[in-house]
Design a protein around this motif. Structure first.
Motif, PDB file in Angstrom:
ATOM      1  N   ALA A  59      40.425  33.668  -5.861  1.00 16.91           N
ATOM      2  CA  ALA A  59      40.234  33.291  -4.465  1.00 16.91           C
ATOM      3  C   ALA A  59      38.883  33.775  -3.948  1.00 16.91           C
ATOM      4  O   ALA A  59      38.562  34.956  -4.070  1.00 16.91           O
ATOM      5  CB  ALA A  59      41.347  33.877  -3.604  1.00 16.91           C
ATOM      6  N   ALA A  60      38.130  32.857  -3.359  1.00 19.80           N
ATOM      7  CA  ALA A  60      36.897  33.199  -2.638  1.00 19.80           C
ATOM      8  C   ALA A  60      37.288  33.365  -1.179  1.00 19.80           C
ATOM      9  O   ALA A  60      37.797  32.427  -0.561  1.00 19.80           O
ATOM     10  CB  ALA A  60      35.868  32.085  -2.792  1.00 19.80           C
ATOM     11  N   MET A  61      37.092  34.559  -0.636  1.00 20.56           N
ATOM     12  CA  MET A  61      37.519  34.850   0.737  1.00 20.56           C
ATOM     13  C   MET A  61      36.312  35.044   1.657  1.00 20.56           C
ATOM     14  O   MET A  61      35.304  35.616   1.260  1.00 20.56           O
ATOM     15  CB  MET A  61      38.408  36.090   0.763  1.00 20.56           C
ATOM     16  N   PHE A  62      36.467  34.573   2.901  1.00 20.57           N
ATOM     17  CA  PHE A  62      35.411  34.595   3.911  1.00 20.57           C
ATOM     18  C   PHE A  62      35.931  35.195   5.207  1.00 20.57           C
ATOM     19  O   PHE A  62      37.124  35.204   5.462  1.00 20.57           O
ATOM     20  CB  PHE A  62      34.938  33.162   4.204  1.00 20.57           C
ATOM     21  N   ALA A  65      40.231  28.918  -2.062  1.00 21.18           N
ATOM     22  CA  ALA A  65      39.354  29.349  -0.972  1.00 21.18           C
ATOM     23  C   ALA A  65      40.218  29.754   0.208  1.00 21.18           C
ATOM     24  O   ALA A  65      41.234  29.126   0.491  1.00 21.18           O
ATOM     25  CB  ALA A  65      38.412  28.219  -0.570  1.00 21.18           C
ATOM     26  N   GLY A  66      39.794  30.802   0.887  1.00 24.22           N
ATOM     27  CA  GLY A  66      40.548  31.256   2.044  1.00 24.22           C
ATOM     28  C   GLY A  66      39.683  32.058   2.984  1.00 24.22           C
ATOM     29  O   GLY A  66      38.491  32.259   2.741  1.00 24.22           O
ATOM     30  N   CYS A  67      40.296  32.519   4.052  1.00 19.37           N
ATOM     31  CA  CYS A  67      39.534  33.299   5.020  1.00 19.37           C
ATOM     32  C   CYS A  67      40.427  34.305   5.714  1.00 19.37           C
ATOM     33  O   CYS A  67      41.656  34.206   5.683  1.00 19.37           O
ATOM     34  CB  CYS A  67      38.853  32.397   6.037  1.00 19.37           C
ATOM     35  N   ILE A  68      39.754  35.276   6.315  1.00 18.56           N
ATOM     36  CA  ILE A  68      40.425  36.222   7.205  1.00 18.56           C
ATOM     37  C   ILE A  68      39.945  35.863   8.603  1.00 18.56           C
ATOM     38  O   ILE A  68      38.827  36.195   8.994  1.00 18.56           O
ATOM     39  CB  ILE A  68      40.105  37.676   6.825  1.00 18.56           C
ATOM     40  N   GLU A  71      34.505  19.093  -2.190  1.00 20.19           N
ATOM     41  CA  GLU A  71      34.117  19.955  -1.077  1.00 20.19           C
ATOM     42  C   GLU A  71      33.477  21.237  -1.599  1.00 20.19           C
ATOM     43  O   GLU A  71      33.711  21.637  -2.737  1.00 20.19           O
ATOM     44  CB  GLU A  71      35.332  20.280  -0.204  1.00 20.19           C
ATOM     45  N   THR A  72      32.692  21.877  -0.734  1.00 20.92           N
ATOM     46  CA  THR A  72      32.151  23.189  -1.075  1.00 20.92           C
ATOM     47  C   THR A  72      33.249  24.222  -0.854  1.00 20.92           C
ATOM     48  O   THR A  72      34.250  23.949  -0.181  1.00 20.92           O
ATOM     49  CB  THR A  72      30.937  23.547  -0.189  1.00 20.92           C
ATOM     50  N   VAL A  73      33.046  25.406  -1.385  1.00 24.91           N
ATOM     51  CA  VAL A  73      34.033  26.463  -1.195  1.00 24.91           C
ATOM     52  C   VAL A  73      34.155  26.821   0.288  1.00 24.91           C
ATOM     53  O   VAL A  73      35.254  27.112   0.781  1.00 24.91           O
ATOM     54  CB  VAL A  73      33.716  27.698  -2.082  1.00 24.91           C
ATOM     55  N   GLU A  74      33.041  26.755   1.018  1.00 26.59           N
ATOM     56  CA  GLU A  74      33.078  27.030   2.459  1.00 26.59           C
ATOM     57  C   GLU A  74      33.891  25.970   3.200  1.00 26.59           C
ATOM     58  O   GLU A  74      34.689  26.302   4.083  1.00 26.59           O
ATOM     59  CB  GLU A  74      31.654  27.094   3.029  1.00 26.59           C
ATOM     60  N   GLU A  75      33.695  24.711   2.837  1.00 23.93           N
ATOM     61  CA  GLU A  75      34.471  23.631   3.457  1.00 23.93           C
ATOM     62  C   GLU A  75      35.960  23.794   3.176  1.00 23.93           C
ATOM     63  O   GLU A  75      36.797  23.550   4.047  1.00 23.93           O
ATOM     64  CB  GLU A  75      33.988  22.266   2.959  1.00 23.93           C
ATOM     65  N   ALA A  76      36.295  24.224   1.962  1.00 20.92           N
ATOM     66  CA  ALA A  76      37.706  24.439   1.606  1.00 20.92           C
ATOM     67  C   ALA A  76      38.312  25.562   2.445  1.00 20.92           C
ATOM     68  O   ALA A  76      39.442  25.445   2.930  1.00 20.92           O
ATOM     69  CB  ALA A  76      37.829  24.754   0.114  1.00 20.92           C
ATOM     70  N   ALA A  77      37.571  26.656   2.647  1.00 20.78           N
ATOM     71  CA  ALA A  77      38.082  27.775   3.444  1.00 20.78           C
ATOM     72  C   ALA A  77      38.320  27.350   4.892  1.00 20.78           C
ATOM     73  O   ALA A  77      39.350  27.678   5.483  1.00 20.78           O
ATOM     74  CB  ALA A  77      37.102  28.948   3.384  1.00 20.78           C
ATOM     75  N   VAL A  78      37.388  26.590   5.455  1.00 22.97           N
ATOM     76  CA  VAL A  78      37.531  26.094   6.829  1.00 22.97           C
ATOM     77  C   VAL A  78      38.728  25.146   6.921  1.00 22.97           C
ATOM     78  O   VAL A  78      39.522  25.210   7.859  1.00 22.97           O
ATOM     79  CB  VAL A  78      36.224  25.414   7.292  1.00 22.97           C
ATOM     80  N   ARG A  79      38.871  24.256   5.935  1.00 25.74           N
ATOM     81  CA  ARG A  79      39.985  23.303   5.922  1.00 25.74           C
ATOM     82  C   ARG A  79      41.324  24.035   5.883  1.00 25.74           C
ATOM     83  O   ARG A  79      42.258  23.690   6.617  1.00 25.74           O
ATOM     84  CB  ARG A  79      39.857  22.350   4.719  1.00 25.74           C
TER      85      ARG A  79
END
Length: 170
Positions: free
Chosen positions: A115-118, A23-26, A69-77
Motif C-alpha cells: 500500500a502506498a499511503m498519503f 493506494a490509500g490515504c489518511i 490511473e496514477t497512484v495519487e489518483e487512486a488514493a483520491v478515488r
C-alpha cells in the motif's frame, strides 16, 4: 443521489513481484481545541476512519491501484468512494506491506499487498458517496485512532508515517 460509482473488479488491477498494489490515504483535518484560554490556543488534528465491512475495528480508505490511473489518483478515488471526502493530497507518507485474507487471486495467491499511503487534508465531506450504505465515517484524535485501528500496518502508517510527516510539516 450521487452520480459517483465505485470501481469494482480486478481487470485493471496493478501487480508488482507478487504484490497487489494498493493506494490509500489518511484523511485529516484541524479542529480548534475546546480550551477557553486563547493564550494556549491549539488546533487538534483529527483523522477520518471508516468501518470495516468484514469485521470489527476501523480503517483508512484504501483500495486497488489500477492501470489507468496514477497512484495519487487512486488514493483520491478511494477517499471519495469509501469515505466520501475530497481534499488536498499533500504528501506520500510511505509504503506498507500487508497480507489480505479477502484478496487472494491468481496474481497474488498469498494475498500479499503493498500500500502506498498519503496524507489528505479534507476540504469537503460529501453528503452522498458510492459506499455510504456500507461505510460510516468516524473523526478521531490520533490516540483514539491508534486504539481503533483494525490492522497493525495501518497503526504503523499512522504512528510512524503520518505522525512523523505531521511533526515535520507543522
Amino acid at each position: 443521489m450521487s452520480d459517483l460509482v465505485a470501481r469494482t473488479g480486478r481487470l485493471q488491477q496493478r501487480y508488482e513481484a507478487g504484490f497487489r498494489l494498493v493506494a490509500g490515504c489518511i484523511p485529516f483535518r484541524y479542529r480548534n481545541s475546546n480550551e477557553e484560554d486563547d493564550v494556549n490556543f491549539e488546533k487538534v488534528v483529527e483523522v477520518l476512519m471508516i468501518n470495516s465491512t468484514s469485521g470489527p475495528g476501523l480503517l483508512f480508505p484504501k483500495g486497488g491501484w489500477e492501470n489507468d490511473e496514477t497512484v495519487e489518483e487512486a488514493a483520491v478515488r478511494e477517499a471519495i468512494e469509501e469515505a466520501g471526502v475530497r481534499g488536498d493530497l499533500l504528501d506520500f507518507i510511505g509504503f506498507y506491506n500487508f497480507k489480505s485474507k479477502t484478496h487472494q487471486d491468481e496474481f497474488s495467491p498469498e494475498g500479499l499487498c503493498k500500500a502506498a499511503m498519503f496524507a489528505l487534508l479534507v476540504k469537503e465531506e460529501l453528503s452522498s458517496w458510492p459506499e455510504q450504505s456500507t461505510r460510516m465515517r468516524h473523526w478521531l484524535t490520533i490516540p483514539e485512532a491508534l486504539q481503533s485501528c483494525r490492522h497493525e500496518w495501518m497503526k504503523d502508517a499512522l504512528e510512524n508515517g503520518f505522525c512523523e510527516w505531521l511533526a515535520q510539516n507543522k
